[in-house]
Write an enzyme that holds these catalytic residues in place. Structure first.
Site, PDB file in Angstrom:
ATOM      1  N   LYS A 158       1.090  -1.261   0.081  1.00 33.96           N
ATOM      2  CA  LYS A 158       0.089   0.116  -0.037  1.00 33.96           C
ATOM      3  C   LYS A 158       0.819   1.320   0.131  1.00 33.96           C
ATOM      4  O   LYS A 158       1.977   1.292   0.802  1.00 33.96           O
ATOM      5  CB  LYS A 158      -0.770  -0.100   1.289  1.00 33.96           C
ATOM      6  CG  LYS A 158      -1.965  -1.123   1.173  1.00 33.96           C
ATOM      7  CD  LYS A 158      -2.686  -1.208   2.646  1.00 33.96           C
ATOM      8  CE  LYS A 158      -3.622  -0.100   2.739  1.00 33.96           C
ATOM      9  NZ  LYS A 158      -4.620  -0.579   4.019  1.00 33.96           N
ATOM     10  N   LYS A 201      -1.045  -7.633   5.929  1.00 39.84           N
ATOM     11  CA  LYS A 201      -1.700  -9.059   5.472  1.00 39.84           C
ATOM     12  C   LYS A 201      -2.826  -8.544   4.619  1.00 39.84           C
ATOM     13  O   LYS A 201      -3.553  -7.798   5.085  1.00 39.84           O
ATOM     14  CB  LYS A 201      -1.971  -9.570   6.953  1.00 39.84           C
ATOM     15  CG  LYS A 201      -2.591 -10.923   6.598  1.00 39.84           C
ATOM     16  CD  LYS A 201      -1.995 -12.061   6.772  1.00 39.84           C
ATOM     17  CE  LYS A 201      -2.570 -13.458   6.410  1.00 39.84           C
ATOM     18  NZ  LYS A 201      -1.886 -14.373   5.704  1.00 39.84           N
ATOM     19  N   GLU A 275     -11.289   4.408   9.948  1.00 38.23           N
ATOM     20  CA  GLU A 275     -11.748   2.989   9.041  1.00 38.23           C
ATOM     21  C   GLU A 275     -11.235   1.877   9.690  1.00 38.23           C
ATOM     22  O   GLU A 275      -9.890   1.870   9.765  1.00 38.23           O
ATOM     23  CB  GLU A 275     -11.619   3.317   7.501  1.00 38.23           C
ATOM     24  CG  GLU A 275     -12.218   4.442   6.955  1.00 38.23           C
ATOM     25  CD  GLU A 275     -11.934   4.785   5.689  1.00 38.23           C
ATOM     26  OE1 GLU A 275     -12.942   5.451   5.113  1.00 38.23           O
ATOM     27  OE2 GLU A 275     -11.002   4.285   5.068  1.00 38.23           O
ATOM     28  N   GLU A 287      -7.204   3.089   8.262  1.00 37.66           N
ATOM     29  CA  GLU A 287      -6.854   4.719   8.149  1.00 37.66           C
ATOM     30  C   GLU A 287      -7.676   5.604   8.716  1.00 37.66           C
ATOM     31  O   GLU A 287      -8.863   5.208   9.073  1.00 37.66           O
ATOM     32  CB  GLU A 287      -6.594   5.209   6.497  1.00 37.66           C
ATOM     33  CG  GLU A 287      -8.117   4.921   5.782  1.00 37.66           C
ATOM     34  CD  GLU A 287      -7.621   5.858   4.541  1.00 37.66           C
ATOM     35  OE1 GLU A 287      -6.852   6.613   4.281  1.00 37.66           O
ATOM     36  OE2 GLU A 287      -8.689   5.826   3.712  1.00 37.66           O
ATOM     37  N   ARG A 291     -11.507  14.636   7.447  1.00 44.73           N
ATOM     38  CA  ARG A 291     -12.617  15.481   6.567  1.00 44.73           C
ATOM     39  C   ARG A 291     -13.989  14.832   6.799  1.00 44.73           C
ATOM     40  O   ARG A 291     -14.117  13.714   7.372  1.00 44.73           O
ATOM     41  CB  ARG A 291     -12.281  15.271   5.324  1.00 44.73           C
ATOM     42  CG  ARG A 291     -11.952  14.006   4.484  1.00 44.73           C
ATOM     43  CD  ARG A 291     -11.838  14.000   3.230  1.00 44.73           C
ATOM     44  NE  ARG A 291     -11.530  12.907   2.528  1.00 44.73           N
ATOM     45  CZ  ARG A 291     -12.247  11.676   2.593  1.00 44.73           C
ATOM     46  NH1 ARG A 291     -13.643  11.870   2.641  1.00 44.73           N
ATOM     47  NH2 ARG A 291     -11.703  10.628   2.015  1.00 44.73           N
TER      48      ARG A 291
END
Ligand code: ADP
Length: 446
Positions: A158, A201, A275, A287, A291
């Protein structure tokens, strides 16, 4: 309280912010590109300023033009909306340096959470569970191979600066690793100008669960429950619902309290979302978005709280209007994101809207800047409307959603309305039995 706010955005979200301002007695200034001169947010705002040509980098991302518009119109504050400048720490800094209030968190908090490697380390230290993976960035392919051996395949590479699912690649087996690693870095560099990557993972059957949060400058923070955003295509959300059909009340309260505590510990101001992926009864942080989010609407529907109003109040230095015990969850809400795209190929379909009829009635909300004769410009995101329905329980909500989608007419351009009608009639969707990979399986993409 502010007297005048500049809305540095476009489309339905600019309209959403304008509506909150109107109800609070705050004057609004719309900024727009030349392509948006006839846009609904421009028509409804008290004042408007053209800030440049159609390309977003010359208009909605043009900091000098936005700040000049703010100075000319004499606003007190700038609301960045969603996307564009909303997670740009430098913009937030410059807004404040020029004497305006930025309606959002501090530049430090935006920067902290914008780097997903430091964000993960920070929340881990504050007690949130994270996805097993690398300790920080993974600068070489040799290190990637070592991390993958430790956590076990499949693994996900990522982008540290990630967003919108870009710079994210899966390696199912050791043979895939080099290619996935290089593709992720290349994509990250192209999208964010930063090729730092980290590894996690790859979870095979998780749900995407996120908690809506709000903090003020007086040390208070509350949560507005969770949203399930597992119906995704290419890591982008398509349908969201609140509450999640996959959680029980105990799990809901626990994760809500835990996330609110992080906001409190950080001294974070404004709205934000933490999240998580949720699999086999466990949560894993992925994450924090610093906002407002597109799907904030469904949390509003089940709590009755105007989150944009709260966001503006907090930015003005006022304390939260709600204690946690006053936030009461009622019924169920679902949102469909409707895009100007071919519903089978997902090719964008800009152009003139020849027919527009939005559904209505009890429990139905449409957030959209469309109108009959409006021309959807080709320069921006293809989302053109959100259909949000609320029911006293999930079943009522599903029936109402079906009725709302039947009534919705958008003519002249292709839209994803037919796709939504198909998804919501699937037994898995009706049973709430889906994970983040379900939609791609249904579309035959896997
Ligand atoms: P972005 O900032 O690009 O939106 P996120 O970290 O929020 O990236 O992830 C977006 C989506 O990618 C998630 O909702 C999920 O579908 C998928 N995803 C992210 N991390 C993982 C993981 N470790 N395993 C499986 N899927 C993941």
């Amino acid at each position: 309280m502010f007297e005048k706010i500049l809305i540095a955005n476009r489309g339905e979200i600019a309209l959403r912010i304008h509506r909150a301002c109107r109800e609070m007695g705050i004057h609004t200034v719309a900024v727009h590109s030349t392509a948006d001169a006839d846009a609904m947010h421009v028509r409804l705002a008290d004042e408007s300023v053209c800030i440049g040509p159609p390309a977003a980098r010359d208009s909605y991302l043009n900091i000098p033009a936005i700040l000049t518009a703010a100075a000319i119109t004499g606003v007190d504050a700038i609301h960045p909306g969603i996307g564009f400048m909303s997670e740009n720490a430098q913009f937030a800094e410059m807004v404040e340096e020029h004497g305006f209030t930025f309606i959002g968190p501090t530049p430090e908090h935006i920067r902290l959470m914008g780097d997903k490697v430091t964000a993960k380390q920070t929340v881990k230290a504050l007690g949130l569970p994270t996805v097993p993976g690398s300790d920080g960035g993974v600068p070489t392919v040799e290190m990637a191979a070592k991390v993958a051996e430790e956590i076990g395949y499949p693994v996900l590479i990522k982008a540290a600066a990630g967003g919108g699912g870009k710079g994210m690649k899966v390696a199912q087996r050791p043979e895939d690793l080099v290619e996935a690693y290089q593709l992720a870095r290349g994509e990250a560099l192209a999208a964010f100008g930063n090729d730092e990557v980290y590894m996690e993972k790859y979870l095979t059957r998780p749900r995407h669960i996120e908690v809506q949060l709000l903090g003020d400058t007086h040390g208070n923070a509350v949560h507005f429950g969770e949203r399930d955003c597992s119906i995704q295509r290419r890591h982008q959300k398509v349908i969201e619902e609140a509450p999640s059909p996959g959680l029980n009340a105990d799990e809901r309260n626990k994760i809500g309290e835990l996330a609110a505590k992080v906001v409190r510990d950080l001294g974070y101001r404004g709205v934000g979302t933490i999240e998580f992926l949720y699999e086999n009864g466990k949560f894993y942080f992925i994450e924090m978005n610093t906002r407002l989010q597109i799907e904030h609407t469904i949390s509003e529907m089940i709590t009755g709280v105007d989150l944009v109003r709260e966001q503006i109040r907090v930015a003005a230095g006022l304390p939260l209007s709600y204690k946690q015990s006053e936030i009461v969850f009622t019924g169920h809400a679902i949102e469909c994101r409707i895009n100007a795209e071919n519903p089978d190929t997902f090719t964008p379909s800009p152009g003139k809207v020849s027919d527009f009829h939005a559904p209505g009635g009890l429990g139905v909300r449409v957030d959209s800047a469309l109108y009959d004769g409006y021309r959807v410009p080709p320069h921006y995101d293809s989302m053109i409307a959100k259909l949000i329905v609320h029911g006293s329980n999930r079943n009522e909500c599903l029936l109402r959603l079906r009725r709302g989608l039947e009534e919705f007419v958008i003519g002249g351009i292709d839209t994803t309305l037919p796709l939504h009608r198909r998804i919501i009639s699937q037994p898995d969707f009706i049973n709430g039995d889906y994970d983040i990979h379900w939609l791609e399986g249904f579309l035959g993409l896997k």
